[in-house]
Design a protein around this motif. Sequence first.
Motif, PDB file in Angstrom:
ATOM      1  N   GLY A 186     -43.265 -53.687  10.491  1.00 19.80           N
ATOM      2  CA  GLY A 186     -42.986 -55.108  10.361  1.00 19.80           C
ATOM      3  C   GLY A 186     -41.605 -55.516  10.821  1.00 19.80           C
ATOM      4  O   GLY A 186     -41.040 -56.506  10.345  1.00 19.80           O
ATOM      5  N   HIS A 187     -41.034 -54.779  11.800  1.00 19.63           N
ATOM      6  CA  HIS A 187     -39.705 -55.097  12.317  1.00 19.63           C
ATOM      7  C   HIS A 187     -39.841 -56.135  13.430  1.00 19.63           C
ATOM      8  O   HIS A 187     -40.188 -55.804  14.560  1.00 19.63           O
ATOM      9  N   ILE A 188     -39.534 -57.380  13.112  1.00 15.52           N
ATOM     10  CA  ILE A 188     -39.769 -58.473  14.055  1.00 15.52           C
ATOM     11  C   ILE A 188     -38.476 -59.053  14.628  1.00 15.52           C
ATOM     12  O   ILE A 188     -38.514 -59.818  15.588  1.00 15.52           O
ATOM     13  N   THR A 189     -37.340 -58.722  14.043  1.00 17.98           N
ATOM     14  CA  THR A 189     -36.050 -59.216  14.536  1.00 17.98           C
ATOM     15  C   THR A 189     -35.037 -58.084  14.562  1.00 17.98           C
ATOM     16  O   THR A 189     -35.181 -57.085  13.856  1.00 17.98           O
ATOM     17  N   CYS A 190     -34.036 -58.264  15.385  1.00 15.22           N
ATOM     18  CA  CYS A 190     -32.965 -57.271  15.498  1.00 15.22           C
ATOM     19  C   CYS A 190     -31.657 -58.052  15.601  1.00 15.22           C
ATOM     20  O   CYS A 190     -31.476 -58.871  16.503  1.00 15.22           O
ATOM     21  N   TRP A 191     -30.738 -57.772  14.703  1.00 14.78           N
ATOM     22  CA  TRP A 191     -29.556 -58.593  14.524  1.00 14.78           C
ATOM     23  C   TRP A 191     -28.330 -57.980  15.171  1.00 14.78           C
ATOM     24  O   TRP A 191     -28.235 -56.769  15.357  1.00 14.78           O
ATOM     25  N   SER A 192     -27.389 -58.850  15.488  1.00 16.08           N
ATOM     26  CA  SER A 192     -26.043 -58.464  15.888  1.00 16.08           C
ATOM     27  C   SER A 192     -25.082 -59.107  14.908  1.00 16.08           C
ATOM     28  O   SER A 192     -25.478 -59.984  14.122  1.00 16.08           O
ATOM     29  N   VAL A 193     -23.820 -58.703  14.946  1.00 14.68           N
ATOM     30  CA  VAL A 193     -22.824 -59.338  14.086  1.00 14.68           C
ATOM     31  C   VAL A 193     -22.733 -60.824  14.413  1.00 14.68           C
ATOM     32  O   VAL A 193     -22.664 -61.681  13.521  1.00 14.68           O
ATOM     33  N   THR A 194     -22.774 -61.159  15.709  1.00 17.18           N
ATOM     34  CA  THR A 194     -22.686 -62.562  16.119  1.00 17.18           C
ATOM     35  C   THR A 194     -23.862 -63.375  15.600  1.00 17.18           C
ATOM     36  O   THR A 194     -23.701 -64.498  15.102  1.00 17.18           O
ATOM     37  N   ALA A 195     -25.064 -62.825  15.702  1.00 18.52           N
ATOM     38  CA  ALA A 195     -26.246 -63.534  15.205  1.00 18.52           C
ATOM     39  C   ALA A 195     -26.177 -63.701  13.686  1.00 18.52           C
ATOM     40  O   ALA A 195     -26.518 -64.765  13.151  1.00 18.52           O
ATOM     41  N   ALA A 196     -25.749 -62.655  12.985  1.00 17.03           N
ATOM     42  CA  ALA A 196     -25.641 -62.733  11.528  1.00 17.03           C
ATOM     43  C   ALA A 196     -24.610 -63.779  11.103  1.00 17.03           C
ATOM     44  O   ALA A 196     -24.789 -64.465  10.096  1.00 17.03           O
ATOM     45  N   GLN A 197     -23.537 -63.909  11.878  1.00 16.86           N
ATOM     46  CA  GLN A 197     -22.531 -64.912  11.560  1.00 16.86           C
ATOM     47  C   GLN A 197     -23.125 -66.311  11.560  1.00 16.86           C
ATOM     48  O   GLN A 197     -22.778 -67.150  10.727  1.00 16.86           O
ATOM     49  N   LYS A 198     -24.041 -66.572  12.487  1.00 17.57           N
ATOM     50  CA  LYS A 198     -24.642 -67.904  12.572  1.00 17.57           C
ATOM     51  C   LYS A 198     -25.480 -68.218  11.342  1.00 17.57           C
ATOM     52  O   LYS A 198     -25.683 -69.393  11.006  1.00 17.57           O
ATOM     53  N   VAL A 199     -25.967 -67.202  10.673  1.00 18.67           N
ATOM     54  CA  VAL A 199     -26.788 -67.406   9.478  1.00 18.67           C
ATOM     55  C   VAL A 199     -25.927 -67.472   8.220  1.00 18.67           C
ATOM     56  O   VAL A 199     -26.112 -68.353   7.369  1.00 18.67           O
ATOM     57  N   PHE A 200     -24.971 -66.562   8.085  1.00 18.93           N
ATOM     58  CA  PHE A 200     -24.223 -66.440   6.831  1.00 18.93           C
ATOM     59  C   PHE A 200     -22.980 -67.323   6.773  1.00 18.93           C
ATOM     60  O   PHE A 200     -22.563 -67.730   5.684  1.00 18.93           O
ATOM     61  N   ALA A 201     -22.378 -67.629   7.918  1.00 20.16           N
ATOM     62  CA  ALA A 201     -21.149 -68.430   7.911  1.00 20.16           C
ATOM     63  C   ALA A 201     -21.389 -69.833   7.366  1.00 20.16           C
ATOM     64  O   ALA A 201     -20.480 -70.454   6.795  1.00 20.16           O
ATOM     65  N   VAL A 202     -22.601 -70.336   7.524  1.00 24.63           N
ATOM     66  CA  VAL A 202     -22.948 -71.669   6.997  1.00 24.63           C
ATOM     67  C   VAL A 202     -22.684 -71.743   5.501  1.00 24.63           C
ATOM     68  O   VAL A 202     -22.346 -72.797   4.956  1.00 24.63           O
ATOM     69  N   HIS A 203     -22.809 -70.609   4.821  1.00 20.29           N
ATOM     70  CA  HIS A 203     -22.616 -70.548   3.364  1.00 20.29           C
ATOM     71  C   HIS A 203     -21.238 -70.022   2.987  1.00 20.29           C
ATOM     72  O   HIS A 203     -21.007 -69.674   1.823  1.00 20.29           O
ATOM     73  N   GLY A 204     -20.337 -69.961   3.961  1.00 14.81           N
ATOM     74  CA  GLY A 204     -18.966 -69.582   3.671  1.00 14.81           C
ATOM     75  C   GLY A 204     -18.656 -68.106   3.781  1.00 14.81           C
ATOM     76  O   GLY A 204     -17.514 -67.686   3.541  1.00 14.81           O
ATOM     77  N   PHE A 205     -19.635 -67.288   4.155  1.00 15.28           N
ATOM     78  CA  PHE A 205     -19.420 -65.844   4.261  1.00 15.28           C
ATOM     79  C   PHE A 205     -18.738 -65.470   5.584  1.00 15.28           C
ATOM     80  O   PHE A 205     -18.890 -66.158   6.592  1.00 15.28           O
ATOM     81  N   LYS A 206     -18.031 -64.364   5.549  1.00 17.13           N
ATOM     82  CA  LYS A 206     -17.579 -63.703   6.757  1.00 17.13           C
ATOM     83  C   LYS A 206     -18.523 -62.538   7.042  1.00 17.13           C
ATOM     84  O   LYS A 206     -18.993 -61.876   6.112  1.00 17.13           O
ATOM     85  N   VAL A 207     -18.799 -62.303   8.308  1.00 16.30           N
ATOM     86  CA  VAL A 207     -19.610 -61.146   8.710  1.00 16.30           C
ATOM     87  C   VAL A 207     -18.710 -60.213   9.497  1.00 16.30           C
ATOM     88  O   VAL A 207     -18.107 -60.612  10.494  1.00 16.30           O
ATOM     89  N   LEU A 208     -18.632 -58.970   9.044  1.00 18.30           N
ATOM     90  CA  LEU A 208     -17.696 -58.004   9.616  1.00 18.30           C
ATOM     91  C   LEU A 208     -18.443 -56.797  10.169  1.00 18.30           C
ATOM     92  O   LEU A 208     -19.387 -56.297   9.528  1.00 18.30           O
ATOM     93  N   PRO A 209     -18.040 -56.311  11.333  1.00 17.99           N
ATOM     94  CA  PRO A 209     -18.641 -55.075  11.858  1.00 17.99           C
ATOM     95  C   PRO A 209     -18.097 -53.861  11.134  1.00 17.99           C
ATOM     96  O   PRO A 209     -17.018 -53.913  10.522  1.00 17.99           O
ATOM     97  N   LEU A 210     -18.840 -52.779  11.199  1.00 22.31           N
ATOM     98  CA  LEU A 210     -18.369 -51.490  10.687  1.00 22.31           C
ATOM     99  C   LEU A 210     -18.164 -50.586  11.898  1.00 22.31           C
ATOM    100  O   LEU A 210     -19.136 -50.156  12.526  1.00 22.31           O
TER     101      LEU A 210
END
Length: 268
Positions: A186-210
């Motif tokens: 059921g793997h339908i999406t594959c994320w990047s840090v940039t893509a995740a930022q567009k989802v989480f930054a709206v709620h005030g989060f920072k998305v950081l790479p490891l």
Amino acid sequence: MDGVQYFECSACDFIFADPVLIAAIDAGNSPREYDEDYWRSELESARDRSFGSSLARLGEALLYCSVPVRKFIDIGTGPGFLLDAVERYLPASSSQFYGVEKFPPDPAFRSSHANYVCADLGDMGMTFECGVCVEVIEHLTPAMARSLAGSLRKAATPGSLFLFNTGLTDYVRHEDPGYLDPFLRGHITCWSVTAAQKVFAVHGFKVLPLPGKSWAFVVEYPSDDPKQDVPLQDRIWTAPQANVDLLTDGSMGTVMHILARESARAYR
């Protein structure tokens, strides 16, 4: 993959299944039902992860977190085997760890841990300073991921840190194209840090790479603590004592602290 076309976004480096399929899933027509058959096929791999790599991710998250952790959450815990692993390796602090699963398997296939919760994260009415989300977000459409981000905001406090374990776009392109799996896993999406930022930054989060990890990223809610300015890979040496204490057990010793620290260093 399996007859499903996947597309990529040149703006945010996001890989996603055919938008027609995505729309069908959002309408409630999933190509993979998370039913008894799904969980039966997933039990072995879920247990292997929980008593192995997921324990390492849990420990890393505690060392990366800049604030003392009172409660830790495993988001999308599935059968809850990570709670069982914690109960074995950190028995003294097991009560501080929680797991939440919106689509749980039958009771016969899941953990009996007291903190296993069948609910949406946003409906728990609790906050957490730290957590992990292991092999979950690749199952979600963008709309579902936005809902998860909103739920995470309800559960986060200033300084909260959550580690997401998922195959990122570089991982899929260069290490395991078969990670895209619409029907079996059921793997339908594959994320990047940039893509995740567009989802989480709206709620005030920072998305950081490891650094060095093509299969994980961190979501952190800002605070005024200057410790958040320290790079993640350097925080393992200055983690709050409360978090180090969580990884140390009277009967199991320091094995979890060592696992967390060395795992964080191994991929730098």
